[in-house]
Scaffold this motif. Structure first.
Motif, PDB file in Angstrom:
ATOM      1  N   LEU A 114       3.538  -5.539  -7.866  1.00 56.56           N
ATOM      2  CA  LEU A 114       2.679  -5.412  -6.701  1.00 56.56           C
ATOM      3  C   LEU A 114       2.991  -6.421  -5.609  1.00 56.56           C
ATOM      4  O   LEU A 114       2.345  -6.427  -4.581  1.00 56.56           O
ATOM      5  N   MET A 147      -6.257  -1.417  -3.159  1.00 55.60           N
ATOM      6  CA  MET A 147      -4.961  -0.807  -3.438  1.00 55.60           C
ATOM      7  C   MET A 147      -4.543  -1.006  -4.887  1.00 55.60           C
ATOM      8  O   MET A 147      -3.893  -0.157  -5.454  1.00 55.60           O
ATOM      9  N   SER A 148      -4.953  -2.081  -5.467  1.00 60.50           N
ATOM     10  CA  SER A 148      -4.636  -2.201  -6.893  1.00 60.50           C
ATOM     11  C   SER A 148      -5.846  -1.745  -7.701  1.00 60.50           C
ATOM     12  O   SER A 148      -6.907  -1.490  -7.153  1.00 60.50           O
ATOM     13  N   GLN A 181       1.834  -4.467 -22.059  1.00 61.14           N
ATOM     14  CA  GLN A 181       3.196  -4.169 -22.457  1.00 61.14           C
ATOM     15  C   GLN A 181       3.520  -4.811 -23.798  1.00 61.14           C
ATOM     16  O   GLN A 181       4.049  -4.171 -24.711  1.00 61.14           O
ATOM     17  N   GLU A 182       3.175  -6.048 -23.918  1.00 69.46           N
ATOM     18  CA  GLU A 182       3.475  -6.748 -25.165  1.00 69.46           C
ATOM     19  C   GLU A 182       2.535  -6.318 -26.271  1.00 69.46           C
ATOM     20  O   GLU A 182       2.918  -6.323 -27.445  1.00 69.46           O
ATOM     21  N   ARG A 215       2.750   1.837  -3.170  1.00 71.22           N
ATOM     22  CA  ARG A 215       1.927   2.374  -4.238  1.00 71.22           C
ATOM     23  C   ARG A 215       1.739   3.887  -4.073  1.00 71.22           C
ATOM     24  O   ARG A 215       1.868   4.653  -5.038  1.00 71.22           O
ATOM     25  N   GLN A 252       0.831  -1.205   0.000  1.00 73.26           N
ATOM     26  CA  GLN A 252       0.000   0.000   0.000  1.00 73.26           C
ATOM     27  C   GLN A 252       0.867   1.257   0.000  1.00 73.26           C
ATOM     28  O   GLN A 252       0.699   2.161  -0.810  1.00 73.26           O
ATOM     29  N   GLY A 287       3.312  -1.990 -12.391  1.00 70.92           N
ATOM     30  CA  GLY A 287       2.584  -3.231 -12.208  1.00 70.92           C
ATOM     31  C   GLY A 287       3.140  -4.124 -11.111  1.00 70.92           C
ATOM     32  O   GLY A 287       2.514  -5.105 -10.746  1.00 70.92           O
ATOM     33  N   GLU A 343      -3.639  -7.759 -11.801  1.00 70.70           N
ATOM     34  CA  GLU A 343      -3.241  -6.471 -12.358  1.00 70.70           C
ATOM     35  C   GLU A 343      -1.877  -6.594 -13.036  1.00 70.70           C
ATOM     36  O   GLU A 343      -1.649  -6.089 -14.139  1.00 70.70           O
ATOM     37  N   TYR A 344      -0.980  -7.288 -12.366  1.00 69.71           N
ATOM     38  CA  TYR A 344       0.365  -7.439 -12.921  1.00 69.71           C
ATOM     39  C   TYR A 344       0.319  -8.134 -14.270  1.00 69.71           C
ATOM     40  O   TYR A 344       0.950  -7.716 -15.230  1.00 69.71           O
ATOM     41  N   ARG A 345      -0.491  -9.197 -14.350  1.00 73.85           N
ATOM     42  CA  ARG A 345      -0.578  -9.932 -15.616  1.00 73.85           C
ATOM     43  C   ARG A 345      -1.171  -9.049 -16.705  1.00 73.85           C
ATOM     44  O   ARG A 345      -0.738  -9.072 -17.850  1.00 73.85           O
ATOM     45  N   ILE A 354       1.588  -3.323 -26.685  1.00 68.14           N
ATOM     46  CA  ILE A 354       2.202  -2.097 -27.208  1.00 68.14           C
ATOM     47  C   ILE A 354       3.317  -2.462 -28.181  1.00 68.14           C
ATOM     48  O   ILE A 354       3.464  -1.863 -29.250  1.00 68.14           O
ATOM     49  N   GLN A 355       4.062  -3.470 -27.819  1.00 68.66           N
ATOM     50  CA  GLN A 355       5.121  -3.949 -28.713  1.00 68.66           C
ATOM     51  C   GLN A 355       4.538  -4.361 -30.071  1.00 68.66           C
ATOM     52  O   GLN A 355       5.056  -3.989 -31.118  1.00 68.66           O
ATOM     53  N   HIS A 415       6.498 -10.683  -7.962  1.00 67.75           N
ATOM     54  CA  HIS A 415       6.620  -9.973  -9.223  1.00 67.75           C
ATOM     55  C   HIS A 415       8.035  -9.469  -9.422  1.00 67.75           C
ATOM     56  O   HIS A 415       8.558  -9.473 -10.532  1.00 67.75           O
ATOM     57  N   ARG A 436      -0.987  -5.850 -16.940  1.00 65.19           N
ATOM     58  CA  ARG A 436       0.013  -4.873 -17.385  1.00 65.19           C
ATOM     59  C   ARG A 436       1.039  -5.525 -18.303  1.00 65.19           C
ATOM     60  O   ARG A 436       1.480  -4.932 -19.285  1.00 65.19           O
ATOM     61  N   PRO A 445      -3.797  -8.215  -6.926  1.00 67.20           N
ATOM     62  CA  PRO A 445      -2.586  -7.583  -7.470  1.00 67.20           C
ATOM     63  C   PRO A 445      -1.938  -8.403  -8.576  1.00 67.20           C
ATOM     64  O   PRO A 445      -1.372  -7.841  -9.511  1.00 67.20           O
ATOM     65  N   ASP A 446      -2.061  -9.712  -8.453  1.00 69.31           N
ATOM     66  CA  ASP A 446      -1.435 -10.543  -9.489  1.00 69.31           C
ATOM     67  C   ASP A 446      -2.151 -10.384 -10.812  1.00 69.31           C
ATOM     68  O   ASP A 446      -1.525 -10.312 -11.867  1.00 69.31           O
ATOM     69  N   LEU A 462       1.369 -14.450 -28.019  1.00 65.77           N
ATOM     70  CA  LEU A 462       2.784 -14.601 -27.674  1.00 65.77           C
ATOM     71  C   LEU A 462       2.957 -15.455 -26.429  1.00 65.77           C
ATOM     72  O   LEU A 462       3.962 -16.129 -26.254  1.00 65.77           O
TER      73      LEU A 462
END
Lengths: 668, 525
Positions: A135, B1-2, B42-43, A110, A107, A133, B34-36, B45-46, A139, B38, B31-32, B67
């Motif tokens: 978090l 938070m995410s 990212q890819e 962030r 938290q 990203g 969200e990470y995935r 955008i590539q 990660h 992102r 959060p995981d 991919l």
């Protein structure tokens, strides 16, 4: 016992806060009776210790607090030293953030990140997007970017006084968290004397895998950037510009080539066996280079021997090229080229790439529906009534294909790929096309037979770019699998694999003498590789975003690279330094190209312009004046705006006519 | 938070059949996720960059999923905008409005029109560094093309080391165009082709390099060809067309154009034959002058003053020919009512005195001269009339009295009208008595009803003999205080205008009456 430990910690923290150093030391001594004594007089060590100490304390607010204090101190520091100190902020920022994440204070991490990200948005927006990203601890380990950030140290050049200022501040404020971060992740290269000027803050935090020193070491390697011996240009010069006397040239060529070509043809047959020979040749190179007296006709550009066995060239082709060279327009800042623009219509947003053959008679487009379409402009010109092309190449073979609906298509359709075609390239003579696709393959097509000849499999991920070598026969490819590969047309396996980039290899380009290739990557570096041994010989650091396009000057001395932000950088290949950034484009620079005698650089961009840059001035600047100097040596000559057509490719013909191509897109 | 809320995870879990997802699991999944996400973006955008695009599409996301060997998300490639709707009862829960499609309908629907096939068009983006002004090129290139000596192209760039003398290069096409136009102007200015040429001059975008040549051409021909009426008219038409063209910056050449234009307005003799209708040319040129003043008056503030001075000098010089006077009057009149009021009206009386002998048959025996004099008189009348008309028109609309007064007064007025009309018949010739005149048109009686003055008069019971009295009366009877203040001001203005009108009437006779709008006329006369 645990209670005891907590009390001790608390006391230690209290003493430290109050600045009772001696008492603190005593306490520490007491605690670590059996551990090895610590040398407190060594600053970094002490800092490290305190850092560890603070870690155990887990006081995350200190990062936030410490960073904001450091930031305000930096912003209010002396103007002369400010920009040097500002460079420290970014690594401190990202590492503080990652520290906090690593300790599980998600938290807070962030909020910290969001509070201060604006400061770095301008320079590092892509990196910040990546880091945003992150978090959880897992990660951090999983993400390659974060991992390599954690493992490597950032090099920052800083002058003595700035360094002193910084240390003084850190000691005075007792901000141990910051001190810890700085000690752990920043490697200061303190230089005596004046602070460096703002203009050359090329010290962008760019990752290069290993530490900066190895990069420097790599950049120390010798490079023979000269042109090939016995090239056509040289022969033309030898012929003394006898325009009419073509017979003589022909004879000369025949004589000169006779033995050598035979030898080469044998060599190319047995690639593996020839390496020994090549090595010998390579060893000879250095001596040959120095021994060879500089011919007055060839200014400055030394000659080198080819490390690759070169393909044969038929005399007719040679003649036509020589003819082109004689008729070449000499371009300069006052004599700008004519630009012929090919506009792709009705692409329905599907055009991924375009390519133009050297004589401009063929235009290829790679589409996201896996197709490759080739237009014969000579024919199109006939239909349209005006042929503006210098199509000396007889391209009579490719017939108009009758479409399935019976109507005539204006192009030849090449189908075979099973994924979007990301790149296409014509062989120097225009008889072959290579296309690379997201289906991980590269395909070779014949424009004479209108058929697929070979499918090259080797990459494991989409192939972003493929480029024929200037002599044909060999080609290089760049892929999402972070490698670049060298191939020859007659083998379905790659000859060399260049690995080292930390992210996708986005573009590839051959050096004029075919002994090197350059690759541009999403890791923001450009690398130069030796084709013969596959080693990285140069790392060019300075771009702030993904590199999209590369071009090599015809004299082999310079390289231009365009990136996502619209910046173009000119590099001196031998020194590995950026000569000057060319700013002007406001969006992605999809393509750059040098004119045939190297006096102009053309660039095409997503901002719907073709820009022409004067690069002669830079070439004439003596090399001992290496960096510094005024940054305006390279200048923008002309901006040619298109009608809402992003420019996908630019290409100078051998006669210095500039071809450009792009897809008309309404929704810009 | 995410960005991904815990609730979202729960909803998704439910949708795939996991009902008992624990809170902790959702919390750590968020959060995981969200990470995935992102990572995939990212890819994507590539992929977008390698498709040479700057806008992210669903195809790119599919490519990125591909991919990672993830099955792409189906149903988003149609390209149409997605409609997100808020779930009822939930604050932050959205869903995509995905309607059921009847398969039968889809199958039976006629095939849509095939999209156009891809093609390649070829054009010159630049010829030796200069962008030709052709439709394929962006129109900015036209302005950036080299023009009068100072090239725009070098302005916004870094300082140039060596400045070469800039040559004004005209393309072959433009030269041909210029030759054609000039030839048309000189020889066949009455042909239909010339009309086409004028349209082309007024609309084509690439003509800017020719402007200096055209201005020179016009100036040259006007000074030489004052005897050739049709040529002069053709030249003025060209100037008019050039002024209309939005792609041309004509300001720098105005100083060269103005003398020729003014010449065509106030020259003593335009054309050498009696049949030449030089009056028409002068009228047209007057309009041209007015256009120029309107468009560039704010840029060159001396333009209008200098122009009016020239014209006024021409008008007030008794030695000048009547044709010149005519041109000057037309020019001034075209510049607007204010100019007329300030410059012509004060000089009207002395000038008319001068003109009078010319008008009369017995004094001026020359038929031609007399005709000219009458033309001038007509122009004067028109100018004065228009001036006063505009003047009257700009008054704030007369405050209408409360409705009931109108209706009340209506009957009275209507009854009163016949008397008035009778009364007005006589004094029509008699100037002092004109103040009570109503109108000379059939609509007059209707218009009368809506005006304030008669109602005031009627309320008073007796027709007042002077404007002033009426004003006072109205003020006194006056509706509200505020209104009366405004009215006073208006009346004051009106009185001035009234006086002007009266003088005009005195000078020009009843000819002026046709220029006065009826309601106002009833007010003042």
């Amino acid at each position: 016992m645990e209670n005891m430990q907590a009390v001790n910690n608390f006391v230690a923290a209290y003493l430290k806060k109050k600045g009772f150093k001696e008492a603190e030391q005593l306490l520490e001594d007491l605690q670590n009776k059996d551990s090895a004594p610590i040398d407190f007089h060594n600053d970094p060590e002490l800092a490290k210790f305190i850092h560890h100490f603070s870690q155990s304390e887990d006081d995350v607010a200190r990062y936030q607090d410490g960073y904001s204090k450091l930031r305000s101190w930096t912003y209010s520091s002396l103007d002369l030293y400010k920009h040097e100190l500002l460079r420290v902020l970014y690594p401190v920022f990202i590492h503080s953030f990652m520290d906090m994440v690593a300790k599980g204070h998600l938290q807070e991490a962030r909020t910290f990140f969001n509070n201060f990200r604006e400061d770095h948005e301008l320079m590092h927006s892509r990196d910040l997007q990546k880091l945003e990203g992150v978090l959880s601890q897992s990660h951090l380990e999983e993400m390659e970017f974060a991992r390599s950030l954690r493992q490597s140290k950032v090099n920052i050049k800083i002058c003595q006084y700035s360094y002193d200022l910084l240390l003084q501040y850190l000691h005075k404020t007792q901000s141990t968290a910051m001190l810890g971060v700085i000690n752990e992740h920043i490697n200061f290269q303190v230089s005596s004397g004046q602070p460096s000027s703002i203009s050359d803050d090329a010290e962008v935090v760019t990752l290069i895998g290993s530490c900066q020193d190895t990069a420097n070491q790599i950049n120390q390697k010798e490079i023979h950037w000269g042109l090939l011996e016995d090239s056509l240009e040289e022969r033309l010069e030898k012929a003394g510009g006898l325009l009419s006397d073509s017979e003589k040239t022909e004879e000369e060529n025949k004589e000169g080539d006779g033995d050598e070509t035979k030898k080469r043809s044998v060599e190319s047959g047995k690639q593996g066996a020839s390496t020994k020979k090549l090595k010998k040749e390579k060893a000879l190179n250095a001596t040959a280079k120095s021994a060879r007296p500089e011919a007055s006709t060839t200014p400055a550009a030394p000659r080198v021997k080819a490390k690759l066995p070169l393909p044969l060239m038929s005399t007719e082709v040679e003649q036509s090229i020589l003819e082109d060279l004689r008729n070449r327009v000499q371009l300069s800042s006052v004599l700008l080229p004519s630009v012929s623009f090919y506009t792709f219509l009705n692409t329905h947003n599907g055009l991924n790439c375009s390519s133009i053959s050297h004589d401009g008679s063929l235009v290829a487009g790679g589409f996201s529906d896996s197709s490759l379409k080739v237009w014969d402009m000579a024919k199109l010109g006939q239909q349209g009534g005006s042929s503006i092309l210098q199509a000396e190449n007889d391209s009579t073979s490719s017939e108009h294909v009758v479409g399935p609906n019976g109507g005539k298509r204006s192009y030849t359709l090449f189908q075979g790929h099973s994924g979007p075609v990301h790149s296409a390239t014509f062989s120097p003579l225009g008889d072959f096309i290579l296309s690379s696709s997201a289906d991980t393959t590269i395909r070779l097509w014949s424009t004479k037979l209108n058929a697929n000849l070979v499918c090259y499999k080797g990459h494991n991920y989409p192939v972003w770019d493929v480029q024929f070598s200037p002599v044909g026969h060999y080609f290089a490819s760049a892929s999402h699998d972070r490698t670049a590969r060298i191939w020859s047309m007659d083998r379905i396996q790659p000859l060399r694999i260049m690995a080292g980039h930390l992210s996708d290899v986005d573009c590839v380009q051959w050096h004029a003498n075919c002994n090197y290739i350059a690759t541009g990557s999403s890791d923001k570096t450009v690398r130069l590789w030796d084709v013969q041994n596959g080693e990285c010989v140069r790392i060019f650091i300075g771009h702030r975003s993904m590199i999209l396009s590369l071009a090599m000057s015809p004299d082999g001395r310079y390289m231009a690279s365009g990136d996502e932000d619209g910046m173009i950088m000119m590099w001196d290949i031998s020194s590995g330094r950026c000569i000057t950034p060319l700013m002007g484009h406001s969006s992605c620079v999809w393509t750059v190209a040098f004119s045939c005698e190297g006096s102009l650089l053309a660039s095409g961009s997503a901002d719907c312009t073709v820009k022409l840059w004067d690069v002669t001035t830079s070439a004439k600047v003596p090399r001992n004046e290496e960096k510094s100097g005024n940054p305006n040596r390279l200048r923008l000559l002309k901006t040619l705006a298109t009608k809402s057509t992003p420019v996908y490719s630019v290409q100078f013909s051998r006669r210095n006519l500039l071809f450009a191509a792009g897809a008309l897109s309404k929704n810009l | 938070m995410s960005i991904v809320a815990k609730e979202t995870i729960e909803v998704i879990a439910q949708s795939i059949g996991i009902n008992n997802l624990s809170d902790d699991a959702a919390l750590s999944l968020a959060p995981d996720v969200e990470y995935r996400m992102r990572e995939i973006m990212q890819e994507a955008i590539q992929c977008m960059r390698h498709s040479r695009r700057t806008i992210l599409t669903t195809d790119d996301v599919d490519g990125a999923l591909n991919l990672r060997n993830v099955e792409p998300v189906y149903g988003f490639t149609s390209g149409g905008p997605l409609q997100f709707k808020r779930a009822i009862g939930h604050r932050d829960l959205f869903y995509i409005d995905d309607r059921d499609v009847d398969l039968k309908e889809v199958i039976e629907a006629p095939l849509p029109k095939a999209p156009l096939d891809t093609g390649v068009a070829c054009h010159w983006l630049a010829i030796e560094g200069v962008q030709p002004a052709i439709p394929e090129n962006a129109p900015v290139g036209v302005i950036a093309a080299p023009s009068n000596g100072n090239t725009h192209e070098q302005k916004d760039e870094l300082p140039v080391d060596i400045r070469l003398p800039v040559k004004h290069v005209l393309s072959r096409e433009l030269q041909l165009y210029f030759d054609k136009i000039t030839e048309l102007t000189l020889r066949k200015s009455d042909s239909a082709l010339f009309k086409e040429a004028l349209v082309s001059l007024a609309t084509d975008s690439g003509l800017h390099p020719l402007v200096p040549y055209f201005t020179f051409f016009v100036a040259d021909e006007v000074s030489r060809g004052l005897n050739d009426y049709s040529l002069l008219f053709a030249l003025m038409r060209i100037v008019w067309s050039l002024l209309q063209n939005p792609h041309i910056h004509i300001e720098p050449y105005l100083h060269q154009l103005m003398p020729s234009v003014v010449t065509c307005l106030v020259s003593k003799k335009l054309g050498n034959r009696i049949a030449d209708n030089h009056w028409e040319l002068r009228d047209f040129t007057a309009k041209l002058v007015a256009l120029i003043c309107k468009r560039f008056g704010h840029v060159y503030n001396t333009l209008q003053t200098r122009l009016t001075k020239t014209l006024l000098n021409a008008l007030l010089d008794p030695k000048r020919a009547l044709t010149q006077h005519y041109g000057a009057i037309q020019g001034l009149a075209a510049l607007g009512p204010n100019v007329v009021r300030l410059l012509i009206l004060p000089n009207l009386e002395p000038y008319l005195r001068l003109l009078e002998p010319e008008l009369l048959l017995e004094k001026q025996k020359n038929e031609m001269k007399r005709y000219e004099a009458w033309r001038v008189y007509g122009a004067l009348l028109r100018a004065a009339g228009q001036g006063i008309y505009e003047r009257l028109k700009i008054f704030p609309p007369l405050p209408s009295p409360p409705g009931h007064t109108i209706w009340k007064s209506k009957e009275k007025v209507v009854t009163a009208v016949p008397n008035k009309r009778k009364a007005s018949m006589e004094p029509l010739e008699d100037e002092p008595a004109l103040k009570k005149i109503a109108t000379d048109g059939p609509i007059g009686s209707l218009a009368l009803v809506t005006t304030l003055a008669p109602s005031g008069q009627n309320d008073a019971g007796q027709p007042s003999s002077s404007e002033k009295k009426t004003a006072n009366r109205v003020g006194k009877d006056g509706q509200t205080l505020k209104k009366s203040a405004i009215l006073n001001q208006i009346w004051k203005d009106d009185l001035n205008s009234g006086h002007t009108l009266v003088t005009l009437l005195e000078l020009l006779g009843e000819g002026i009456l046709s220029f006065i709008p009826s309601p106002e006329m009833s007010l003042f006369l």
